[in-house]
Design a protein around this motif. Structure first.
Motif, PDB file in Angstrom:
ATOM      1  N   ILE A 166       0.810  -1.218   0.000  1.00 24.91           N
ATOM      2  CA  ILE A 166       0.000   0.000   0.000  1.00 24.91           C
ATOM      3  C   ILE A 166       0.848   1.275   0.000  1.00 24.91           C
ATOM      4  O   ILE A 166       0.515   2.240  -0.659  1.00 24.91           O
ATOM      5  CB  ILE A 166      -1.029  -0.023   1.161  1.00 24.91           C
ATOM      6  CG1 ILE A 166      -2.164   0.954   0.912  1.00 24.91           C
ATOM      7  CG2 ILE A 166      -0.415   0.226   2.518  1.00 24.91           C
ATOM      8  CD1 ILE A 166      -3.235   0.409   0.057  1.00 24.91           C
ATOM      9  N   PHE A 217      -4.670   7.126  -5.912  1.00 29.57           N
ATOM     10  CA  PHE A 217      -3.418   6.885  -5.174  1.00 29.57           C
ATOM     11  C   PHE A 217      -3.194   5.408  -4.871  1.00 29.57           C
ATOM     12  O   PHE A 217      -2.138   5.026  -4.403  1.00 29.57           O
ATOM     13  CB  PHE A 217      -3.446   7.657  -3.844  1.00 29.57           C
ATOM     14  CG  PHE A 217      -4.696   7.404  -3.023  1.00 29.57           C
ATOM     15  CD1 PHE A 217      -4.816   6.269  -2.258  1.00 29.57           C
ATOM     16  CD2 PHE A 217      -5.747   8.316  -3.047  1.00 29.57           C
ATOM     17  CE1 PHE A 217      -5.975   6.029  -1.515  1.00 29.57           C
ATOM     18  CE2 PHE A 217      -6.908   8.086  -2.313  1.00 29.57           C
ATOM     19  CZ  PHE A 217      -7.022   6.927  -1.548  1.00 29.57           C
ATOM     20  N   GLN A 271      -9.809  10.697   3.564  1.00 32.72           N
ATOM     21  CA  GLN A 271      -8.572  10.938   2.782  1.00 32.72           C
ATOM     22  C   GLN A 271      -8.198  12.420   2.720  1.00 32.72           C
ATOM     23  O   GLN A 271      -7.065  12.775   2.979  1.00 32.72           O
ATOM     24  CB  GLN A 271      -8.622  10.357   1.358  1.00 32.72           C
ATOM     25  CG  GLN A 271      -9.177   8.942   1.221  1.00 32.72           C
ATOM     26  CD  GLN A 271      -8.406   7.867   1.968  1.00 32.72           C
ATOM     27  OE1 GLN A 271      -7.390   8.127   2.573  1.00 32.72           O
ATOM     28  NE2 GLN A 271      -8.912   6.642   1.954  1.00 32.72           N
ATOM     29  N   PHE A 325      -1.499   9.107   7.074  1.00 32.94           N
ATOM     30  CA  PHE A 325      -0.337   8.730   6.265  1.00 32.94           C
ATOM     31  C   PHE A 325       0.134   9.901   5.420  1.00 32.94           C
ATOM     32  O   PHE A 325      -0.674  10.719   4.976  1.00 32.94           O
ATOM     33  CB  PHE A 325      -0.701   7.601   5.291  1.00 32.94           C
ATOM     34  CG  PHE A 325      -1.476   6.475   5.907  1.00 32.94           C
ATOM     35  CD1 PHE A 325      -0.840   5.498   6.643  1.00 32.94           C
ATOM     36  CD2 PHE A 325      -2.858   6.385   5.734  1.00 32.94           C
ATOM     37  CE1 PHE A 325      -1.556   4.453   7.204  1.00 32.94           C
ATOM     38  CE2 PHE A 325      -3.581   5.338   6.296  1.00 32.94           C
ATOM     39  CZ  PHE A 325      -2.921   4.370   7.033  1.00 32.94           C
TER      40      PHE A 325
END
Ligand code: SAM
Ligand code: SF4
Length: 514
Positions: A78, A191, A332, A401
């Protein structure tokens, strides 16, 4: 690269690299399998399927790779750092291979699918490369390696759900289990590498899911988490309406699919197929079927997609006390332009509307999320939009992240990865700081309340305390006492909290989940 996770069970940092132990199902063939897993809960669940397939062939599992005849590493692609972790781990197996030249080393899962036979060139130690839809072929592939060849099977499937393989879960706590309800993903977030490594979305037969959950309940489990990349698009057609795909109708799988759709100039939405017809079993129907197994069985699920989560699902959660009031709803980004570039197919307003619907239909529902910082061309103002939507929703937990470009994805093909690492990192720190504040605020509001907790075992810090989870998925720690034990429900009066844990005193054992 820095990632920060406030832990829940679905991507559990403490389980990364965990080895799986099972009892052999048939007479031992004298060979020992060592299998360790990385990444999301789906991978851990797949490792149980792999071990079950090999247990049928007489392989025993071991927790010590030094005594293994076969070492498998189930991988995650990922983010770049997830792949680096696997490559570093492979180095550790070099000495074992020198000591035992007959040792078979295999790479399974997403990284195997992404790199295919290139893996064999890049990592000389590796003998077998197997994608997530080819695990039934493992016994043959091991035989091929025994015969002196390297072996690769990375074929993705339109149908494989491993529905008939019942994973045995011996090194679990015997209380919570993951049950895979679908595989693959059709979403094409720009992404994300998952659609390429796990193939097209397909749902598993609901009867096999209910049978697995009922079997788990009968053997003492008290919580199931239904797993899929996008559980809200779960759909099962009755036998007589199953799609009959001809060869020419079958879409090309993997990276080729994206190239084909891009070359045709068609909108990426051609990949979605969410029309529901009379008689289809939807996710709301499935949730209800699993909830009805017993009021003593807690039901969780992950992951929900903001574009697909329906009011039907929310009403089903509200209707059954044993479906936990907890939804993982990855946002996100809080900015509509960035969400469009990410191909998430919803915008800021849509997300806020779904949160309003959750709050209206399921009061007290905890919401958690995933956030990516520094996506291609994200400006400071757009980053501020992420911080402001966090203030609006006040998430209970978050996985956060920095953007990591993945080769072959839509974003890698179309957009420059132009935000410097230092800025991605600073934005991540801001997001993390805000989330810690919100998590703490959320938990502080629960001090003085009583929470029903499913006891999972001793707390990480002391055998004098039990640890379990509330309905809203928060870890609750309280002293071990008479009258209750792991696998049972107990009401806990919350006396204080840290940023991620509630601490209290148990006051009455209970029989049902709520
Ligand atoms: N299917 C789930 C969904 O749509 O929310 C997510 C699955 S993915 C395994 C888990 C999370 O990893 C994503 O929600 C996203 O935040 C993060 N992620 C995926 N690709 C990433 C990338 N290239 N860089 C950084 N984070 C990424
Ligand atoms: Fe990846 Fe998007 Fe599918 Fe989640 S929904 S697995 S982020 S493509």
């Amino acid at each position: 690269m820095m990632d920060l996770v406030i832990p829940d069970k679905v991507h559990d940092e403490s389980r990364q690299g965990e080895a799986l132990l099972l009892e052999p199902k048939t007479e031992s063939n004298g060979r020992k399998l060592y299998i360790e897993s990385y990444g999301c809960a789906m991978n851990f669940s797949d490792s149980e399927i792999v071990a079950s397939i090999l247990a049928e062939k007489g392989f025993e599992t071991t927790a010590d790779y030094n005594v293994a005849d076969v070492i498998f590493i189930n991988t995650c692609s990922i983010r770049e750092n997830a792949e680096q972790r696997v490559r570093n781990r492979l180095r550790d197996f070099t000495i074992a291979k020198v000591k035992n030249p007959g040792l078979v080393v295999g790479v399974l899962g997403c990284m195997a699918e992404r790199l295919k036979s290139k893996f064999l060139e890049e990592e000389k130690l590796v003998d077998v490369v197997v994608g997530p839809d080819a695990y039934r072929d493992l016994p043959n592939l091991i035989e091929q390696v025994d015969g002196g060849q390297k072996a690769v099977n990375v074929l993705l499937s339109r149908e494989e759900t491993y529905a008939d393989i019942s994973p045995v879960r011996l090194n679990s706590n015997g209380i919570n289990a993951f049950v895979s309800i679908m595989r693959g993903c059709d979403n094409m977030c720009s992404f994300c590498v998952v659609p390429f490594t796990r193939g097209r979305e397909r749902s598993r037969d609901p009867q096999s899911i209910v049978a697995e959950c009922a079997g788990l309940f009968d053997s003492g489990y008290r919580e199931v988490t239904l797993l899929g990349q996008n559980v809200d698009s779960y759909k099962w057609k009755p036998e007589n309406k199953q799609e009959q795909k001809t060869e020419t109708e079958k879409p090309v799988l993997g990276m080729d699919l994206l190239d084909k759709v891009l070359a045709s100039g068609e909108d990426l939405s051609v990949m979605y197929n969410h029309t529901v017809e009379e008689g289809d079993v939807t996710f709301a129907n499935l949730l209800e079927m699993v909830a009805l197994i017993s009021p003593e069985l807690r039901v969780r699920f992950s992951t929900s997609h903001p574009k697909d989560i329906t009011d039907d699902v929310l009403y089903t959660i509200a209707k059954y006390d044993n479906i936990c009031n907890y939804i993982h709803l990855p946002i996100q980004s809080g900015n509509s332009r960035v969400l469009k570039l990410m191909n998430r197919t919803y915008n800021r307003e849509w997300y806020m509307d779904r949160v309003a619907a959750i709050n209206r239909i399921i009061p007290n529902c905890a919401i958690s999320t995933d956030i990516i910082t520094g996506f291609c061309s994200e400006t400071e103002e757009e980053h501020q939009d992420t911080l402001s939507i966090m203030d609006h929703v006040q998430f209970y937990f978050a996985y956060m992240f920095m953007y990591s470009e993945r080769p072959g994805t839509l974003a890698a093909k179309r957009y420059a990865d132009d935000i410097p690492d230092a800025i991605k990192k600073r934005r991540l720190q801001e997001v993390v700081a805000k989330q810690q504040e919100h998590s703490h605020e959320r938990l502080k509001k629960l001090v003085g309340t009583t929470q029903r907790v499913l006891i999972e075992g001793f707390s990480k810090k002391s055998n004098k305390d039990y640890s379990g989870r509330s309905d809203q998925n928060t870890v609750v720690v309280f002293p071990v006492g008479e009258g209750y034990k792991p696998g049972e429900y107990v009401d806990v009066l919350i006396e204080r909290c840290t940023t991620a844990t509630l601490i209290g005193m148990a006051h009455s054992p209970q029989t049902s989940a709520n």
